[in-house]
Motif scaffolding. Structure first.
Motif, PDB file in Angstrom:
ATOM      1  N   ASP A   1      13.276  17.525  18.330  1.00  0.00           N
ATOM      2  CA  ASP A   1      12.895  18.234  17.096  1.00  0.00           C
ATOM      3  C   ASP A   1      14.013  18.178  16.065  1.00  0.00           C
ATOM      4  OD1 ASP A   1      10.417  18.931  18.137  1.00  0.00           O
ATOM      5  OD2 ASP A   1      11.089  20.903  18.827  1.00  0.00           O
ATOM      6  N   GLN A   2      15.245  18.381  16.508  1.00  0.00           N
ATOM      7  CA  GLN A   2      16.395  18.320  15.598  1.00  0.00           C
ATOM      8  C   GLN A   2      16.543  16.917  15.008  1.00  0.00           C
ATOM      9  OE1 GLN A   2      19.575  19.552  18.176  1.00  0.00           O
ATOM     10  NE2 GLN A   2      19.207  21.728  17.842  1.00  0.00           N
ATOM     11  N   MET A   3      16.322  15.913  15.840  1.00  0.00           N
ATOM     12  CA  MET A   3      16.431  14.542  15.381  1.00  0.00           C
ATOM     13  C   MET A   3      15.380  14.244  14.305  1.00  0.00           C
ATOM     14  SD  MET A   3      16.043  11.038  17.582  1.00  0.00           S
ATOM     15  CE  MET A   3      14.281  11.051  17.631  1.00  0.00           C
ATOM     16  N   ILE A   4      14.150  14.676  14.535  1.00  0.00           N
ATOM     17  CA  ILE A   4      13.066  14.452  13.570  1.00  0.00           C
ATOM     18  C   ILE A   4      13.374  15.164  12.260  1.00  0.00           C
ATOM     19  CG2 ILE A   4      10.620  14.902  13.095  1.00  0.00           C
ATOM     20  CD1 ILE A   4      10.239  14.507  16.224  1.00  0.00           C
ATOM     21  N   SER A   5      13.818  16.416  12.342  1.00  0.00           N
ATOM     22  CA  SER A   5      14.178  17.165  11.129  1.00  0.00           C
ATOM     23  C   SER A   5      15.308  16.473  10.378  1.00  0.00           C
ATOM     24  CB  SER A   5      14.584  18.596  11.479  1.00  0.00           C
ATOM     25  OG  SER A   5      13.481  19.307  11.979  1.00  0.00           O
ATOM     26  N   GLY A   6      16.277  15.943  11.114  1.00  0.00           N
ATOM     27  CA  GLY A   6      17.386  15.228  10.498  1.00  0.00           C
ATOM     28  C   GLY A   6      16.925  13.966   9.780  1.00  0.00           C
TER      29      GLY A   6
ATOM     30  N   ILE B   1       7.971   8.867  17.565  1.00  0.00           N
ATOM     31  CA  ILE B   1       9.244   9.139  18.236  1.00  0.00           C
ATOM     32  C   ILE B   1       9.002   9.740  19.617  1.00  0.00           C
ATOM     33  CG2 ILE B   1      11.305  10.598  18.162  1.00  0.00           C
ATOM     34  CD1 ILE B   1      11.354  10.074  15.107  1.00  0.00           C
ATOM     35  N   ARG B   2       8.064  10.655  19.722  1.00  0.00           N
ATOM     36  CA  ARG B   2       7.780  11.266  21.032  1.00  0.00           C
ATOM     37  C   ARG B   2       7.230  10.238  22.026  1.00  0.00           C
ATOM     38  NH1 ARG B   2       9.138  16.384  21.241  1.00  0.00           N
ATOM     39  NH2 ARG B   2       9.086  17.612  19.343  1.00  0.00           N
ATOM     40  N   ILE B   3       6.464   9.280  21.542  1.00  0.00           N
ATOM     41  CA  ILE B   3       5.978   8.217  22.434  1.00  0.00           C
ATOM     42  C   ILE B   3       7.167   7.411  22.953  1.00  0.00           C
ATOM     43  CG2 ILE B   3       4.722   6.004  22.481  1.00  0.00           C
ATOM     44  CD1 ILE B   3       2.659   7.383  20.576  1.00  0.00           C
ATOM     45  N   ALA B   4       8.083   7.060  22.072  1.00  0.00           N
ATOM     46  CA  ALA B   4       9.271   6.298  22.487  1.00  0.00           C
ATOM     47  C   ALA B   4      10.136   7.107  23.451  1.00  0.00           C
ATOM     48  CB  ALA B   4      10.087   5.888  21.263  1.00  0.00           C
ATOM     49  N   MET B   5      10.170   8.434  23.286  1.00  0.00           N
ATOM     50  CA  MET B   5      11.030   9.302  24.099  1.00  0.00           C
ATOM     51  C   MET B   5      10.334   9.808  25.372  1.00  0.00           C
ATOM     52  SD  MET B   5      13.883   9.524  22.390  1.00  0.00           S
ATOM     53  CE  MET B   5      14.794  11.004  22.662  1.00  0.00           C
ATOM     54  N   GLN B   6       9.087   9.402  25.570  1.00  0.00           N
ATOM     55  CA  GLN B   6       8.321   9.892  26.708  1.00  0.00           C
ATOM     56  C   GLN B   6       9.037   9.636  28.030  1.00  0.00           C
ATOM     57  OE1 GLN B   6       4.390   8.212  26.754  1.00  0.00           O
ATOM     58  NE2 GLN B   6       3.495  10.189  27.175  1.00  0.00           N
ATOM     59  N   LYS B   7       9.120  10.685  28.840  1.00  0.00           N
ATOM     60  CA  LYS B   7       9.741  10.653  30.171  1.00  0.00           C
ATOM     61  C   LYS B   7      11.228  10.274  30.142  1.00  0.00           C
ATOM     62  CE  LYS B   7       5.467   9.838  32.614  1.00  0.00           C
ATOM     63  NZ  LYS B   7       4.741   9.031  33.570  1.00  0.00           N
ATOM     64  N   ARG B   8      11.878  10.513  29.029  1.00  0.00           N
ATOM     65  CA  ARG B   8      13.313  10.279  28.926  1.00  0.00           C
ATOM     66  C   ARG B   8      14.033  11.615  29.086  1.00  0.00           C
ATOM     67  NH1 ARG B   8      14.780   6.573  30.736  1.00  0.00           N
ATOM     68  NH2 ARG B   8      16.770   6.681  29.670  1.00  0.00           N
TER      69      ARG B   8
ATOM     70  N   LYS C   1       0.843  -1.195   0.000  1.00  0.00           N
ATOM     71  CA  LYS C   1       0.000   0.000   0.000  1.00  0.00           C
ATOM     72  C   LYS C   1       0.880   1.248   0.000  1.00  0.00           C
ATOM     73  CE  LYS C   1      -3.514   2.341   2.721  1.00  0.00           C
ATOM     74  NZ  LYS C   1      -4.001   2.528   4.075  1.00  0.00           N
ATOM     75  N   ARG C   2       0.445   2.270  -0.721  1.00  0.00           N
ATOM     76  CA  ARG C   2       1.187   3.528  -0.802  1.00  0.00           C
ATOM     77  C   ARG C   2       0.388   4.612  -0.074  1.00  0.00           C
ATOM     78  NH1 ARG C   2       4.655   3.792  -5.229  1.00  0.00           N
ATOM     79  NH2 ARG C   2       4.115   5.957  -5.644  1.00  0.00           N
ATOM     80  N   GLU C   3       1.102   5.421   0.712  1.00  0.00           N
ATOM     81  CA  GLU C   3       0.438   6.554   1.364  1.00  0.00           C
ATOM     82  C   GLU C   3       1.424   7.709   1.485  1.00  0.00           C
ATOM     83  OE1 GLU C   3       0.607   5.828   6.126  1.00  0.00           O
ATOM     84  OE2 GLU C   3      -0.759   4.518   5.047  1.00  0.00           O
ATOM     85  N   PRO C   4       0.910   8.932   1.488  1.00  0.00           N
ATOM     86  CA  PRO C   4       1.806  10.092   1.606  1.00  0.00           C
ATOM     87  C   PRO C   4       2.549  10.050   2.943  1.00  0.00           C
ATOM     88  CG  PRO C   4      -0.435  10.796   1.069  1.00  0.00           C
ATOM     89  CD  PRO C   4      -0.492   9.329   1.361  1.00  0.00           C
ATOM     90  N   PHE C   5       3.819  10.459   2.920  1.00  0.00           N
ATOM     91  CA  PHE C   5       4.613  10.536   4.144  1.00  0.00           C
ATOM     92  C   PHE C   5       3.995  11.577   5.057  1.00  0.00           C
ATOM     93  CE2 PHE C   5       7.971  12.663   6.572  1.00  0.00           C
ATOM     94  CZ  PHE C   5       8.443  11.581   7.306  1.00  0.00           C
ATOM     95  N   ASP C   6       3.886  11.249   6.339  1.00  0.00           N
ATOM     96  CA  ASP C   6       3.277  12.141   7.328  1.00  0.00           C
ATOM     97  C   ASP C   6       4.295  12.421   8.431  1.00  0.00           C
ATOM     98  OD1 ASP C   6       1.733  13.453   9.222  1.00  0.00           O
ATOM     99  OD2 ASP C   6       0.145  11.950   9.268  1.00  0.00           O
ATOM    100  N   ARG C   7       4.877  13.619   8.387  1.00  0.00           N
ATOM    101  CA  ARG C   7       5.882  13.997   9.383  1.00  0.00           C
ATOM    102  C   ARG C   7       5.298  13.933  10.795  1.00  0.00           C
ATOM    103  NH1 ARG C   7      10.467  17.810   9.778  1.00  0.00           N
ATOM    104  NH2 ARG C   7      10.531  18.455  11.952  1.00  0.00           N
ATOM    105  N   ASP C   8       4.030  14.322  10.943  1.00  0.00           N
ATOM    106  CA  ASP C   8       3.396  14.306  12.262  1.00  0.00           C
ATOM    107  C   ASP C   8       3.300  12.882  12.821  1.00  0.00           C
ATOM    108  OD1 ASP C   8       3.099  17.067  12.198  1.00  0.00           O
ATOM    109  OD2 ASP C   8       1.072  16.969  11.372  1.00  0.00           O
ATOM    110  N   LYS C   9       3.032  11.917  11.965  1.00  0.00           N
ATOM    111  CA  LYS C   9       2.960  10.515  12.400  1.00  0.00           C
ATOM    112  C   LYS C   9       4.336  10.044  12.882  1.00  0.00           C
ATOM    113  CE  LYS C   9       1.445   6.024  10.650  1.00  0.00           C
ATOM    114  NZ  LYS C   9       0.908   5.315   9.488  1.00  0.00           N
ATOM    115  N   LEU C  10       5.372  10.409  12.137  1.00  0.00           N
ATOM    116  CA  LEU C  10       6.740  10.086  12.540  1.00  0.00           C
ATOM    117  C   LEU C  10       7.054  10.730  13.892  1.00  0.00           C
ATOM    118  CD1 LEU C  10       9.636   8.996  11.854  1.00  0.00           C
ATOM    119  CD2 LEU C  10      10.051  11.250  10.843  1.00  0.00           C
ATOM    120  N   GLU C  11       6.704  12.006  14.018  1.00  0.00           N
ATOM    121  CA  GLU C  11       6.976  12.735  15.258  1.00  0.00           C
ATOM    122  C   GLU C  11       6.243  12.104  16.439  1.00  0.00           C
ATOM    123  OE1 GLU C  11       6.628  17.240  17.135  1.00  0.00           O
ATOM    124  OE2 GLU C  11       6.373  16.954  14.978  1.00  0.00           O
ATOM    125  N   ARG C  12       4.970  11.741  16.257  1.00  0.00           N
ATOM    126  CA  ARG C  12       4.202  11.115  17.345  1.00  0.00           C
ATOM    127  C   ARG C  12       4.863   9.819  17.814  1.00  0.00           C
ATOM    128  NH1 ARG C  12      -0.108  12.663  14.267  1.00  0.00           N
ATOM    129  NH2 ARG C  12      -0.355  10.601  13.356  1.00  0.00           N
TER     130      ARG C  12
END
Length: 156
Positions: A85-90, A70-77, A57-68
């Motif tokens: 933010d820099q990591m996501i932009s990179g 990553i932020r879940i994985a980084m929660q309380k770290r 299946k093909r779908e448009p890349f969603d930066r917000d989905k990527l960010e969510r």
């Protein structure tokens, strides 16, 4: 820019400045119709990326989905939000510079895991548990054991 409160399309920019990661412009906006104030971010987008899922299946890349994710994985770290933010932009810049607008989801996952492994091991394991679809405690144990350096063999 449409007002998120009332839907008015005639909003005004009151202030613009670089965002903290210096890869976006932060704009404070005002809606004359409802007097609402809100912030938008403007980023450079090199190309429109399309994610190719495992099932094809093909779908448009969603930066917000990527960010969510990553932020879940980084929660309380103990990692500065600006660093995240820099990591996501990179990661996004790296995906855009791959040379192809079609990016397999596996490639995105590998890049995220590689980046998280350098920044925070706990976030790396959290992300991997979802990405690799761990089903049991043994899956965690096996994965974490691969992270630990092996003890040097004692000379006898």
């Amino acid at each position: 820019m449409r007002c998120p409160f009332c839907g008015n399309v005639d909003t005004q920019v009151k202030d613009s400045r670089p965002a903290e990661d210096h890869v976006a412009i932060r704009r404070r906006r005002f809606c004359p119709a409802c007097a609402g104030r809100f912030t938008t971010y403007e980023r450079v987008q090199l190309r429109d990326l399309v994610v190719i899922k495992k099932q094809g299946k093909r779908e448009p890349f969603d930066r917000d989905k990527l960010e969510r994710s990553i932020r879940i994985a980084m929660q309380k770290r103990p990692v500065d939000p600006e660093r995240i933010d820099q990591m996501i932009s990179g990661i996004v810049r790296r995906l855009e510079s791959l040379g192809d607008s079609d990016v397999p989801s596996d490639k995105i996952g590998e890049i995220v895991m590689e980046t998280l492994a350098r920044i925070d091991t706990v976030a790396y394991v959290r992300f991997a548990s979802v990405y690799k679809n761990f089903q049991a405690a043994d899956d965690f144990e096996e994965f974490v054991s691969e992270l630990r350096p092996t003890a040097p063999e004692e000379k006898g």
